[in-house]
Design a protein around this motif. Sequence first.
Motif, PDB file in Angstrom:
ATOM      1  N   THR A 132     -64.870 -18.001  40.924  1.00  0.00           N
ATOM      2  CA  THR A 132     -65.589 -17.652  42.148  1.00  0.00           C
ATOM      3  C   THR A 132     -66.586 -16.532  41.849  1.00  0.00           C
ATOM      4  N   PRO A 133     -67.552 -16.298  42.732  1.00  0.00           N
ATOM      5  CA  PRO A 133     -68.535 -15.226  42.502  1.00  0.00           C
ATOM      6  C   PRO A 133     -67.919 -13.838  42.357  1.00  0.00           C
ATOM      7  N   ASN A 134     -66.734 -13.618  42.946  1.00  0.00           N
ATOM      8  CA  ASN A 134     -66.106 -12.297  42.809  1.00  0.00           C
ATOM      9  C   ASN A 134     -65.170 -12.212  41.609  1.00  0.00           C
ATOM     10  N   GLY A 135     -65.210 -13.232  40.721  1.00  0.00           N
ATOM     11  CA  GLY A 135     -64.482 -13.182  39.472  1.00  0.00           C
ATOM     12  C   GLY A 135     -63.064 -13.721  39.513  1.00  0.00           C
ATOM     13  N   GLU A 136     -62.656 -14.327  40.616  1.00  0.00           N
ATOM     14  CA  GLU A 136     -61.313 -14.882  40.716  1.00  0.00           C
ATOM     15  C   GLU A 136     -61.308 -16.352  40.287  1.00  0.00           C
ATOM     16  N   LEU A 137     -60.152 -16.813  39.828  1.00  0.00           N
ATOM     17  CA  LEU A 137     -59.988 -18.214  39.490  1.00  0.00           C
ATOM     18  C   LEU A 137     -59.378 -18.949  40.676  1.00  0.00           C
ATOM     19  N   GLN A 138     -59.974 -20.054  41.020  1.00  0.00           N
ATOM     20  CA  GLN A 138     -59.502 -20.877  42.121  1.00  0.00           C
ATOM     21  C   GLN A 138     -59.375 -22.309  41.638  1.00  0.00           C
ATOM     22  N   THR A 139     -58.680 -23.141  42.410  1.00  0.00           N
ATOM     23  CA  THR A 139     -58.598 -24.570  42.112  1.00  0.00           C
ATOM     24  C   THR A 139     -59.102 -25.351  43.319  1.00  0.00           C
ATOM     25  N   LEU A 140     -59.476 -26.586  43.074  1.00  0.00           N
ATOM     26  CA  LEU A 140     -59.954 -27.443  44.156  1.00  0.00           C
ATOM     27  C   LEU A 140     -58.921 -27.538  45.271  1.00  0.00           C
ATOM     28  N   TYR A 141     -57.651 -27.642  44.882  1.00  0.00           N
ATOM     29  CA  TYR A 141     -56.615 -27.887  45.876  1.00  0.00           C
ATOM     30  C   TYR A 141     -56.257 -26.659  46.706  1.00  0.00           C
ATOM     31  N   THR A 142     -56.770 -25.506  46.340  1.00  0.00           N
ATOM     32  CA  THR A 142     -56.549 -24.314  47.168  1.00  0.00           C
ATOM     33  C   THR A 142     -57.686 -24.085  48.152  1.00  0.00           C
ATOM     34  N   VAL A 143     -58.723 -24.931  48.097  1.00  0.00           N
ATOM     35  CA  VAL A 143     -59.853 -24.782  49.022  1.00  0.00           C
ATOM     36  C   VAL A 143     -59.435 -25.257  50.410  1.00  0.00           C
ATOM     37  N   PRO A 144     -59.568 -24.395  51.417  1.00  0.00           N
ATOM     38  CA  PRO A 144     -59.218 -24.825  52.775  1.00  0.00           C
ATOM     39  C   PRO A 144     -60.258 -25.789  53.330  1.00  0.00           C
ATOM     40  N   ALA A 145     -59.808 -26.944  53.762  1.00  0.00           N
ATOM     41  CA  ALA A 145     -60.705 -27.935  54.360  1.00  0.00           C
ATOM     42  C   ALA A 145     -59.908 -28.697  55.404  1.00  0.00           C
ATOM     43  N   THR A 146     -60.214 -28.449  56.655  1.00  0.00           N
ATOM     44  CA  THR A 146     -59.441 -29.049  57.733  1.00  0.00           C
ATOM     45  C   THR A 146     -59.685 -30.543  57.854  1.00  0.00           C
ATOM     46  N   TYR A 147     -60.942 -30.944  57.753  1.00  0.00           N
ATOM     47  CA  TYR A 147     -61.290 -32.345  58.008  1.00  0.00           C
ATOM     48  C   TYR A 147     -61.957 -33.011  56.810  1.00  0.00           C
ATOM     49  N   ARG A 148     -63.077 -32.445  56.344  1.00  0.00           N
ATOM     50  CA  ARG A 148     -63.802 -33.022  55.225  1.00  0.00           C
ATOM     51  C   ARG A 148     -64.279 -31.939  54.280  1.00  0.00           C
ATOM     52  N   LEU A 149     -64.358 -32.314  53.004  1.00  0.00           N
ATOM     53  CA  LEU A 149     -64.867 -31.396  51.977  1.00  0.00           C
ATOM     54  C   LEU A 149     -65.961 -32.106  51.193  1.00  0.00           C
ATOM     55  N   LEU A 150     -67.135 -31.505  51.167  1.00  0.00           N
ATOM     56  CA  LEU A 150     -68.224 -32.017  50.339  1.00  0.00           C
ATOM     57  C   LEU A 150     -68.197 -31.267  49.015  1.00  0.00           C
ATOM     58  N   LEU A 151     -67.945 -32.003  47.947  1.00  0.00           N
ATOM     59  CA  LEU A 151     -67.892 -31.431  46.605  1.00  0.00           C
ATOM     60  C   LEU A 151     -69.209 -31.732  45.913  1.00  0.00           C
ATOM     61  N   LEU A 152     -69.945 -30.664  45.601  1.00  0.00           N
ATOM     62  CA  LEU A 152     -71.273 -30.800  45.001  1.00  0.00           C
ATOM     63  C   LEU A 152     -71.268 -30.205  43.602  1.00  0.00           C
TER      64      LEU A 152
END
Length: 281
Positions: free
Chosen positions: A157-177
């Motif tokens: 992430t821009p603040n230097g943390e590691l994230q995964t796709l599955y931790t992204v909050p998305a209630t209905y739809r997620l556009l992955l670009l």
Amino acid sequence: MSSKIFLLLCLMFAAILVPLRTPQERAAYLLTHFWDSLNFADTLHSRNSIFMEQNLISYFSLFPHVQAEARIMAVKSLMQRAEVDETAYRLLARLAEKHLYTFGSPMQNEEYFIPFLEEIVGTSLLDETEKSRFRFLLSAALKNRPGTMATDFTYLTPNGELQTLYTVPATYRLLLLFYDPDCLHCREIITALSTASCLQQQIESGQLTVLAICVGEDRDLWNCSLKDLPTQWLTGFDMGCICQEERYLLPDMPMMYLLDGEKRVVKKEVSLHQLLLKIQE
């Protein structure tokens, strides 16, 4: 036999289709028997690229109206009949790839192309070297298919943390670009996405989350490009999972996937036009 006559013979099946009750049944019957009037040993027609392409386009137009099983069996029958002539077989394979697999084709649909690939990699007409390319295409087509769970990956992430796709909050739809800030077309698509009112409304209402992942190699360039992305988007830098491990194959840039709230693939390699139509449904 001209292409018009050939199509006319196909349409004559309509008289036979009357006892079939549903449009889907009639489409499946027509698809199954579409090529009955063509003898692939008649190379005057089976090797004629214009004739074959015109009829293939009509053949492909039936695909959305039948169940997957009927489509798979029809393709299997077509390709096996074409094996009587290697030149005709190669022509079919090339035209199927052109219309069903080439990015930007109005008929592009990997699900429709997969049965062709499965037949091609199993044919004895082609040598192993030639089939290796089609095996790669099949492997790519089978990755992250619509209806399957999207492959997870780790990003910075821009603040230097590691994230995964599955931790992204998305209630209905997620556009992955997936994009590269050094790519002109990527910048054009990002601008188009950020100015599309229907997407903005979906984001503001919480129905759509956008995750833009930089797959370029220049981390400094990515940092500098963040100011050009909408503040409502989530952003990240690929840590090698996507490209190096080939979790996602990216033949063109940018590449977009539309996922549901559970990270299931709704649309794979979706174009801007297809995305906007889907969002407005």
